[in-house]
Design a protein around this motif. Structure first.
Motif, short mmCIF file in Angstrom:
data_model
loop_
_atom_site.label_atom_id
_atom_site.label_comp_id
_atom_site.label_asym_id
_atom_site.label_seq_id
_atom_site.Cartn_x
_atom_site.Cartn_y
_atom_site.Cartn_z
N LYS A 17 0.84 -1.20 0.00
CA LYS A 17 0.00 0.00 0.00
C LYS A 17 0.87 1.25 0.00
N ARG A 32 0.95 4.25 -2.75
CA ARG A 32 0.81 5.67 -2.38
C ARG A 32 1.91 6.51 -3.04
N TYR A 74 1.14 6.95 -6.70
CA TYR A 74 0.04 7.91 -6.82
C TYR A 74 0.57 9.34 -6.69
N GLU A 78 -5.72 5.29 -7.39
CA GLU A 78 -6.65 5.92 -6.46
C GLU A 78 -7.76 4.94 -6.07
N ASN A 79 -8.31 4.24 -7.05
CA ASN A 79 -9.34 3.25 -6.79
C ASN A 79 -8.82 2.12 -5.90
N LEU A 82 -6.29 2.23 -3.77
CA LEU A 82 -6.02 2.74 -2.42
C LEU A 82 -7.31 2.84 -1.61
N LYS A 83 -8.41 3.14 -2.27
CA LYS A 83 -9.69 3.25 -1.58
C LYS A 83 -10.36 1.90 -1.34
N ASN A 84 -10.18 0.96 -2.27
CA ASN A 84 -11.01 -0.24 -2.24
C ASN A 84 -10.29 -1.58 -2.07
N ASN A 142 -8.30 -4.53 -0.44
CA ASN A 142 -8.11 -4.99 0.94
C ASN A 142 -6.72 -5.63 1.08
#
Length: 166
Positions: free
Chosen positions: A94, A98, A101, A147-148, A150-152, A154
């Motif tokens: 993750k 980041r 991104y 971005e998707n 990082l948000k979704n 698991n």
């Protein structure tokens, strides 16, 4: 022929590390029902069909690029110790996502000296190394993909892995 790049999701399985899961994914189709390893993997095996072709895998594609050599270069330099190979697979954390991104945002915002954020990488059938509209289009697309994720995505239950072939 050309540079194809993927992000895949792989399940985290108790007692198995990243390498074990990759190895098991390559072997489960050789196992038979009732085999202890097969029974352990069975809940994680997914069945796919596309264009009349069927296959099973524990990996699920979550992103795909073609000839986005600036993105490939970032993965090579930051996750594969600068070693570019015709085929390789590495885990993506993750924090690493980041960082990618952040670099996409910088490259899209500044649009001067893009080679400082996400330099292109020449290679056989890698596509253009120009800092042109296609370069920025792929960075913008990558920004949206990341971005998707990082948000979704698991990261607690799944590994994210980068795989390329050229």
């Amino acid at each position: 022929m050309g540079l194809d790049m993927y992000l895949f999701s792989a399940p985290k399985i108790d007692g198995m590390n990243f390498e074990d899961v990759l190895l098991a994914n390559g072997r489960f189709h050789k196992l038979e029902e009732g085999d202890m390893l097969y029974e352990r993997l069975k809940p994680y095996i997914k069945h796919f069909e596309e264009y009349g072709r069927k296959w099973s895998s524990m990996l699920e594609e979550v992103a795909y690029w073609r000839k986005a050599n600036q993105i490939h270069n970032w993965f090579v330099e930051n996750l594969n110790n600068g070693t570019d190979e015709p085929v390789f697979t590495v885990e993506v954390t993750k924090d690493q996502l980041r960082e990618l991104y952040k670099l996409c945002i910088e490259a899209l915002t500044k649009q001067t000296h893009p080679h400082e954020q996400l330099p292109t990488r020449p290679g056989c059938f890698f596509g253009s190394i120009a800092y042109d509209d296609y370069y920025y289009k792929e960075i913008d697309r990558t920004k949206s993909i990341v971005e998707n994720l990082l948000k979704n995505f698991n990261f607690e239950t799944h590994y994210l892995l980068y795989q390329c072939s050229w």
